[in-house]
Structures are given as structure tokens and as C-alpha cells.
Design an enzyme around this catalytic site. Structure first.
Site, PDB file in Angstrom:
ATOM      1  CE1 TYR A 101      -3.661   2.562   0.925  1.00 61.84           C
ATOM      2  CE2 TYR A 101      -1.972   3.494   2.350  1.00 61.84           C
ATOM      3  CZ  TYR A 101      -3.192   3.601   1.705  1.00 61.84           C
ATOM      4  OH  TYR A 101      -3.920   4.751   1.829  1.00 61.84           O
ATOM      5  CD  GLU A 189      -5.567   4.703  -1.455  1.00 59.25           C
ATOM      6  OE1 GLU A 189      -5.749   5.045  -0.277  1.00 59.25           O
ATOM      7  OE2 GLU A 189      -6.452   4.183  -2.155  1.00 59.25           O
TER       8      GLU A 189
END
Ligand code: GDP
Ligand code: MN
Length: 376
Positions: A101, A189
Site C-alpha cells: 500500500y 494512492e
């Protein structure tokens, strides 16, 4: 302004972040064609503006062009998380070895870019954040210095990455920071950031939000009606107004977000419920005419409550617009107003003379009167 995944990936590509080969399509036939062209198993991804598509059934895999056609036909036109799917991204399916992530956002307290990264990426990142927050590495970046290679590399090591993985991660993070800064993003992101079976690192997803206040200089991004929750919000934005639909019956027109929030709190405190709020502060105070028009379009509005407290936003100019709107639109609902700020004497005079409206002396009295009239 939220970007679709395929738009985010275009920005990534521009900056040299590896993304899967793929194309955006809008028909089942084109999905089959795309799969044939890619010549591999594919993943078919619904392009909507919300996340969590995987868990909601918006991501499908297909081994053949025919299967891609069927999957696309099943998703196109369907409702996914209250959005209608009209675009799909067809991509080569990655062989996933690990899911990381990586995100850059703003730390509002430190007023700095904030990097968040985790070796436990994938669809359960919210759960990771809730239950094992120590698995998420956080570092802010001094904005005037920018992200230095040593800091990016340190984050890679803090995730436990080594060798080629650490190098790839460092490179991608530096490039993601460039995306974040050059496009005035408030969020960039990658989840998951995939390590493939053959050791490559690829952005399998992209979530990029551009800061609305910077759209004036980010001319490549046009915030069209599909990016708003409803059509009225979109039209409000064309006049620089902030409109939000709520579920009560008091229509709220206010200058400034701070005063608006206070008025909403006061309405609730006195037992009323706002039907919407329309904020016309800052440089847009001259658009009070349109503000009134938008609030009146809402069929739930039983009472109109106007509050101004302007220094730059001149109360007399606001009142002129309001008076004009009231004269033209002739709202059947009662209007309650508290008009304060620069030019307030003239402002009250205008409303009195032109439309027979007697403003209240302060916000609290006005709110109480509106709640009473609304039956609260
Ligand atoms: P989101 O749920 O809206 O964030 O959509 P994502 O693009 O993140 O996809 C959800 C999940 O689908 C990912 O976490 C992966 O587990 C899986 N997925 C997406 N693309 C691929 C792919 O190319 N190969 C494989 N094996 N899984 C994928
Ligand atoms: Mn994702």
C-alpha cells in the site's frame, strides 16, 4: 476532484510509474477486442469514483475474449455503489506475489504532504489501519525541500523491503510524489502496489484526487457534472457556490463555511432540520441571486434562512442580489434573514424597501424564528 482509475493511471504513466497494459472501453464488443489485443488473461474493472470495487463485485477476471465480452456485458449499465457503470478498464491480469500500500495525502496539522505505506496492502487496508496501525509507516515531507531519495529509501526499508523491491519502491514513491505535486493532488494512492511473480513492481490501482482550489491552473482537468452527487451541486459549482442537500425543511443561505457550520449546529440545537445548505462566501458573494434560485428549486424548503457576516463580502451587494431574486422568483416560503458585515445598514435598507423584509438583529434570533416557522 476525483479521477477515475484510468485517468490516474495515465498520470502515473506520464511520470514513469509502471502500470498494467490496458485500455478503457465502453462496450462489451470493445472489451472482447481489448482482451484479444492484450493477448492474455484480463481483469475487467468498473470505472466509478468510489473505492471498494473489489468487495462490491466491480472487478472481474476473464481468460478469453469471449469471457471478457460476457463479463463486460454483465457490468456495463449496472449500479455499483450508487453509480452507474458506463466505462470499464480492461487490463492484462497480473500474477500477484505481494500487495503493498502506498499513498500521499496532506497532514492538515503539520500542513505537509504525508506519505503512508504498508507491506500489508490490498483490499483490507482499512482493517489494517484500524486494528494494526503500527503496520502503516507514516512520514511527512517538508514541502519546500520536497521528497529526497534517502527518505523514500528509508520508507522502503521500514516496510522490510530489500534488494530489487526496495529499489523499485523507492523509484515509484519518488515518482508518485512528483504526480502529487505537479497535479496539485490532495490524494495519490496506489492500492495495491503489486509485486508480480517475476519480481516487477506495478501500480494495479490508482486513486488520485485533485484539489478543487487548484483547478484554475490544472486546465487538463474539467470537473463535469458526472463528478458531483447531483445536478444542482454541479450548477452551484459553476457559480462558485457550495451546495449540499440535506434531509430537513429549512433552506440555508450563508456566507462562509464557518458561519454555515455554526448555523447548521444552531438549527439542530433549536430542534430544526436543514433542507440543504448553500454557501456563497468569499469572492462569490455577488452570486447571491443564483444562490437564492438554487435553494428555491429544492422542493423540501419550507422556510428560507439567510445569514451573512461579511467583511470582504459586502452585505449591501449580497442584499441587492437577494432582493432581485426575491422580486423575480417570488418565493412562497417565509424568509428569515440576519444580515451583518460591511455595508449592513444599506443592506437592511435595501431589503426593507425593495422586498419588505425586516432582517433580525443576530444569527441566533434568526435561527430560532426559522425553526419555529418550520414547525420544529
Ligand atoms: P478497489 O477494490 O476498488 O480498490 O479495486 P482494486 O483495483 O484495488 O482491485 C481490487 C482487488 O482486485 C485487488 O486488491 C487485487 O486483489 C485484485 N486485482 C486487481 N487487479 C488484479 C490483477 O491484475 N491480478 C490479480 N490477480 N488480482 C487483481
Ligand atoms: Mn484498490
Amino acid at each position: 476532484m476525483k479521477l477515475y482509475e484510468y485517468e490516474g493511471k495515465e498520470l502515473f504513466k506520464k511520470m514513469g510509474i509502471p502500470v498494467p497494459r490496458g485500455m478503457m472501453i465502453t462496450s462489451a464488443a470493445a472489451a472482447a477486442e481489448a482482451a484479444a489485443q492484450l493477448g492474455s488473461e484480463v481483469v475487467i474493472k468498473s470505472q466509478i469514483l468510489q473505492g471498494g470495487r473489489g468487495k462490491a463485485g466491480g472487478i472481474k477476471f476473464a481468460a478469453t475474449p469471449e469471457a471478457a465480452r460476457e463479463a463486460a456485458a454483465a457490468i456495463l449499465g449496472s449500479q455499483l455503489k450508487a453509480e452507474t457503470v458506463s466505462k470499464l478498464l480492461v487490463e492484462e491480469k497480473l500474477a500477484i506475489a505481494r500487495e503493498l500500500y502506498l499513498a500521499i495525502t496532506i497532514d492538515p496539522v503539520k500542513a505537509s504532504p504525508l506519505i503512508m505505506a504498508s507491506a500489508a496492502g490490498g483490499m483490507d487496508i482499512e482493517e489494517v489501519a484500524r486494528e494494526t496501525p503500527e503496520k502503516i509507516v507514516r512520514e511527512t515531507v517538508p514541502i519546500f525541500r520536497g521528497l529526497m531519495p534517502f527518505q523514500a529509501r528509508r520508507i522502503a526499508y521500514r516496510l522490510g523491503l530489500e534488494g530489487k523491491d526496495a529499489n523499485n519502491f523507492t523509484d515509484i514513491l519518488l515518482k508518485l510524489y512528483r504526480v502529487f505535486r505537479s497535479f496539485d493532488a490532495e490524494l495519490a494512492e496506489i492500492n495495491p502496489l503489486v509485486v508480480t511473480g517475476d519480481g516487477k513492481m506495478v501500480a494495479a490501482d490508482a486513486k488520485v484526487n485533485i484539489y478543487d482550489g487548484a483547478l484554475f491552473r490544472q486546465k487538463d482537468f474539467v470537473k463535469g457534472p458526472e463528478r458531483y452527487d447531483n445536478e444542482r451541486e454541479y450548477r452551484a459549482a459553476q457559480y462558485g457556490l457550495g451546495y449540499v442537500k440535506l434531509d430537513g425543511n429549512i433552506g440555508v443561505l450563508c456566507t462562509g463555511a464557518g458561519l454555515t457550520m455554526t448555523v447548521l449546529d444552531l438549527i439542530n440545537y433549536y430542534g430544526g432540520k436543514p433542507a440543504n445548505f448553500l454557501e456563497f462566501g468569499g469572492a462569490t458573494y455577488k452570486n447571491s441571486y443564483y444562490a437564492m434560485q438554487l435553494v428555491l428549486e429544492d422542493p423540501d424548503v419550507k422556510v428560507i434562512l439567510i445569514n451573512t457576516f461579511g467583511l470582504v463580502a459586502r452585505a449591501d451587494v449580497i442584499s441587492q442580489g437577494l432582493a432581485q431574486a426575491i422580486k423575480e422568483l417570488k418565493p412562497p416560503q417565509p424568509i428569515i434573514a440576519s444580515i451583518r458585515g460591511t455595508g449592513e445598514e444599506e443592506a437592511r435598507e435595501i431589503l426593507r424597501k425593495e422586498v419588505g423584509l425586516e432582517p433580525y438583529a443576530n444569527v441566533e434570533e434568526a435561527v430560532r424564528a426559522a425553526v419555529k416557522l418550520a414547525g420544529g
